[in-house]
Design a protein around this motif. Structure first.
Motif, PDB file in Angstrom:
ATOM      1  N   GLU A  15      20.231   6.808 -10.227  1.00 18.75           N
ATOM      2  CA  GLU A  15      20.621   8.143 -10.713  1.00 18.75           C
ATOM      3  C   GLU A  15      20.334   8.364 -12.183  1.00 18.75           C
ATOM      4  N   PRO A  16      20.651   7.408 -13.096  1.00 16.95           N
ATOM      5  CA  PRO A  16      20.375   7.677 -14.520  1.00 16.95           C
ATOM      6  C   PRO A  16      18.896   7.753 -14.854  1.00 16.95           C
ATOM      7  N   LEU A  17      18.022   7.323 -13.963  1.00 10.45           N
ATOM      8  CA  LEU A  17      16.595   7.257 -14.255  1.00 10.45           C
ATOM      9  C   LEU A  17      15.840   8.487 -13.780  1.00 10.45           C
ATOM     10  N   LEU A  18      16.488   9.360 -13.023  1.00  8.98           N
ATOM     11  CA  LEU A  18      15.795  10.468 -12.389  1.00  8.98           C
ATOM     12  C   LEU A  18      15.648  11.646 -13.342  1.00  8.98           C
ATOM     13  N   PRO A  19      14.542  12.401 -13.225  1.00  7.29           N
ATOM     14  CA  PRO A  19      14.349  13.571 -14.092  1.00  7.29           C
ATOM     15  C   PRO A  19      15.378  14.647 -13.777  1.00  7.29           C
ATOM     16  N   LEU A  20      15.714  15.431 -14.809  1.00 13.97           N
ATOM     17  CA  LEU A  20      16.739  16.460 -14.655  1.00 13.97           C
ATOM     18  C   LEU A  20      16.154  17.828 -14.351  1.00 13.97           C
ATOM     19  N   GLY A  21      15.050  18.179 -15.010  1.00  9.88           N
ATOM     20  CA  GLY A  21      14.544  19.544 -14.926  1.00  9.88           C
ATOM     21  C   GLY A  21      13.455  19.730 -13.899  1.00  9.88           C
ATOM     22  N   GLY A  22      13.348  20.957 -13.379  1.00 16.96           N
ATOM     23  CA  GLY A  22      12.289  21.320 -12.464  1.00 16.96           C
ATOM     24  C   GLY A  22      11.135  21.953 -13.193  1.00 16.96           C
ATOM     25  N   ALA A  23      10.235  22.582 -12.452  1.00 14.80           N
ATOM     26  CA  ALA A  23       9.022  23.152 -13.043  1.00 14.80           C
ATOM     27  C   ALA A  23       9.338  24.315 -13.973  1.00 14.80           C
ATOM     28  N   LEU A  78      10.290   2.026 -10.151  1.00 12.57           N
ATOM     29  CA  LEU A  78       9.991   0.666  -9.740  1.00 12.57           C
ATOM     30  C   LEU A  78       9.981  -0.276 -10.934  1.00 12.57           C
ATOM     31  N   ALA A  79       9.412   0.162 -12.071  1.00 10.86           N
ATOM     32  CA  ALA A  79       9.345  -0.690 -13.260  1.00 10.86           C
ATOM     33  C   ALA A  79      10.739  -1.046 -13.769  1.00 10.86           C
ATOM     34  N   VAL A  80      11.656  -0.083 -13.743  1.00  8.86           N
ATOM     35  CA  VAL A  80      13.013  -0.352 -14.236  1.00  8.86           C
ATOM     36  C   VAL A  80      13.734  -1.324 -13.313  1.00  8.86           C
ATOM     37  N   VAL A  81      13.571  -1.160 -12.013  1.00  8.60           N
ATOM     38  CA  VAL A  81      14.212  -2.076 -11.065  1.00  8.60           C
ATOM     39  C   VAL A  81      13.634  -3.484 -11.231  1.00  8.60           C
ATOM     40  N   GLN A  82      12.306  -3.590 -11.398  1.00  8.89           N
ATOM     41  CA  GLN A  82      11.694  -4.900 -11.621  1.00  8.89           C
ATOM     42  C   GLN A  82      12.186  -5.519 -12.926  1.00  8.89           C
ATOM     43  N   ALA A  83      12.353  -4.701 -13.963  1.00 13.64           N
ATOM     44  CA  ALA A  83      12.832  -5.218 -15.245  1.00 13.64           C
ATOM     45  C   ALA A  83      14.239  -5.789 -15.118  1.00 13.64           C
ATOM     46  N   ALA A  84      15.102  -5.104 -14.361  1.00 10.74           N
ATOM     47  CA  ALA A  84      16.465  -5.602 -14.178  1.00 10.74           C
ATOM     48  C   ALA A  84      16.469  -6.922 -13.413  1.00 10.74           C
ATOM     49  N   GLU A  85      15.610  -7.031 -12.404  1.00 11.60           N
ATOM     50  CA  GLU A  85      15.524  -8.280 -11.649  1.00 11.60           C
ATOM     51  C   GLU A  85      14.997  -9.415 -12.527  1.00 11.60           C
ATOM     52  N   CYS A 196       3.020  -5.277 -14.812  1.00 10.72           N
ATOM     53  CA  CYS A 196       3.647  -4.865 -16.074  1.00 10.72           C
ATOM     54  C   CYS A 196       5.142  -4.701 -15.829  1.00 10.72           C
ATOM     55  N   VAL A 197       5.906  -5.720 -16.157  1.00 10.94           N
ATOM     56  CA  VAL A 197       7.355  -5.695 -15.966  1.00 10.94           C
ATOM     57  C   VAL A 197       8.005  -5.558 -17.340  1.00 10.94           C
ATOM     58  N   VAL A 300       7.107   3.925  -2.830  1.00 10.70           N
ATOM     59  CA  VAL A 300       8.440   4.159  -2.269  1.00 10.70           C
ATOM     60  C   VAL A 300       8.862   2.963  -1.423  1.00 10.70           C
ATOM     61  N   ALA A 301       7.955   2.478  -0.558  1.00 15.77           N
ATOM     62  CA  ALA A 301       8.260   1.305   0.256  1.00 15.77           C
ATOM     63  C   ALA A 301       8.514   0.085  -0.626  1.00 15.77           C
ATOM     64  N   THR A 302       7.723  -0.073  -1.688  1.00 16.68           N
ATOM     65  CA  THR A 302       7.917  -1.194  -2.610  1.00 16.68           C
ATOM     66  C   THR A 302       9.264  -1.097  -3.311  1.00 16.68           C
ATOM     67  N   LEU A 303       9.653   0.118  -3.701  1.00 12.35           N
ATOM     68  CA  LEU A 303      10.945   0.313  -4.348  1.00 12.35           C
ATOM     69  C   LEU A 303      12.095  -0.085  -3.428  1.00 12.35           C
ATOM     70  N   VAL A 304      12.010   0.286  -2.163  1.00 11.76           N
ATOM     71  CA  VAL A 304      13.054  -0.095  -1.200  1.00 11.76           C
ATOM     72  C   VAL A 304      13.128  -1.615  -1.083  1.00 11.76           C
ATOM     73  N   ILE A 305      11.967  -2.266  -1.038  1.00  8.48           N
ATOM     74  CA  ILE A 305      11.943  -3.733  -0.931  1.00  8.48           C
ATOM     75  C   ILE A 305      12.633  -4.364  -2.132  1.00  8.48           C
ATOM     76  N   TRP A 306      12.339  -3.872  -3.328  1.00 10.22           N
ATOM     77  CA  TRP A 306      12.939  -4.452  -4.536  1.00 10.22           C
ATOM     78  C   TRP A 306      14.434  -4.160  -4.617  1.00 10.22           C
ATOM     79  N   LEU A 307      14.878  -3.029  -4.089  1.00  7.55           N
ATOM     80  CA  LEU A 307      16.293  -2.713  -4.118  1.00  7.55           C
ATOM     81  C   LEU A 307      17.093  -3.559  -3.146  1.00  7.55           C
ATOM     82  N   ARG A 308      16.442  -4.029  -2.056  1.00  6.54           N
ATOM     83  CA  ARG A 308      17.206  -4.610  -0.949  1.00  6.54           C
ATOM     84  C   ARG A 308      16.873  -6.063  -0.634  1.00  6.54           C
ATOM     85  N   VAL A 309      15.947  -6.669  -1.371  1.00  4.05           N
ATOM     86  CA  VAL A 309      15.603  -8.070  -1.117  1.00  4.05           C
ATOM     87  C   VAL A 309      16.044  -8.911  -2.302  1.00  4.05           C
TER      88      VAL A 309
END
Length: 309
Positions: A15-23, A78-85, A196-197, A300-309
């Motif tokens: 949630e803190p990583l997601l963009p706030l504004g639309g087009a 994905l980069a932020v999740v990899q950095a935390a891991e 690039c992590v 997206v599939a890679t992000l799910v893998i990193w979140l759950r493995v």
């Protein structure tokens, strides 16, 4: 919460990583519902129009996935999740490299304004002097006009090839795509350079693995020279014809490459990473017309893998 949806813990990470504004400067609503819709589509491979109504408008989900695939939002998540891991010491930097071919569904053809798919030619691309073995460029990420939208014609029909590197825990570290008939060896260096992590604290992102393993398809003097220059330990078996050619040339052929028979036993981690990716049906079969959207689906599939493995 449906099967495959974001858990509360996963949502708190994203949630803190997601963009706030639309087009138009307004705020986007229901990020969590939209991401759950993207996850559902990646996992099941259903057409966008057939997404369950509980996710909201399919148009909203598709447009946001398309936008985030183009502007690099999925890459950043994905980069932020990899950095935390990595900061937690849960990344095994014994890296393996491989590729897999994905059949393109008929719905993936006919992207507006896209050039015709690249046709496989015997001997591969050649330079001005007629020499073969030139590096085949990977499809860029971005708007239209890409080289055949990374869709290549081969004996099996239209296909796309996914090149990736995986850590020792069977999780993709970097991903790029090319037309299906492109070779593996020319993409070895781009795949490694795509690693690039970032660091959570001060310091440059980590780009250099502790070691690299690959199969015979990646055995070439250029690849070995590149790894030696970066001081990366590697285990790549030498094909029989290359070994015979080196011996025939005597001292001019260079020293033997050296081979540790134990280290390649861990190379199956990249095969298992490919298997995990292909558990997502929208990755195992390409339905997206645009290459950058299909790459976003892989992320997206890679992000799910990193979140759950």
């Amino acid at each position: 919460m449906g099967r495959g949806d974001l858990t509360n813990a996963e949502w708190e990470r994203l949630e803190p990583l997601l963009p706030l504004g639309g087009a138009r400067g307004g705020r986007w609503n229901d990020h969590r519902m939209v991401i759950n819709g993207v996850f559902y589509r990646a996992r099941t491979g259903v057409p966008w129009r057939d997404l369950p109504e509980r996710f909201g408008s399919w148009v909203t989900i598709y447009k946001r996935h398309r936008r985030w695939s183009a502007d690099g939002t999925w890459d950043r998540l994905l980069a932020v999740v990899q950095a935390a891991e990595d900061a937690a010491g849960r990344v095994d930097w014994e890296v393996s490299v491989d590729s897999t071919t994905v059949r393109a569904h008929q719905h993936a053809a006919g992207a507006p304004g896209a050039p015709p798919p690249v046709v496989a030619q015997k001997g591969g691309p050649r330079d001005k002097a007629g020499r073969s073995g030139m590096a085949e460029p990977a499809c860029p990420v971005g708007g239209g006009g890409q080289a055949g939208e990374c869709s290549g014609r081969s004996r099996g029909g239209f296909s796309t090839k996914i090149h990736l590197s995986a850590d020792g825990r069977c999780r993709p570290l970097s991903v790029l795509i090319t037309p299906g008939q492109h070779g593996d060896s020319p993409q070895f260096r781009p795949v490694l350079e795509a690693i690039c992590v970032p660091r959570l604290g001060p310091g440059r992102p980590r780009r250099r693995p502790d070691s690299v393993s690959a199969d015979k398809a990646y055995s070439s003097r250029a690849n070995r020279t590149y790894l030696r220059r970066r001081k990366i330990r590697h285990t790549i078996p030498e094909p029989r014809d290359q070994r015979a050619n080196r011996r025939r040339r005597g001292s001019a052929g260079g020293r033997p490459t050296g081979f540790d028979a134990e280290r390649p036993k861990k190379r199956n981690v990249v095969e298992r990473a490919i298997n995990r990716l292909k558990n997502f049906r929208a990755v195992a079969t390409r339905y997206d017309k645009r290459a950058y959207i299909y790459r976003g689906t892989i992320l997206v599939a890679t992000l799910v893998i990193w979140l759950r493995v």
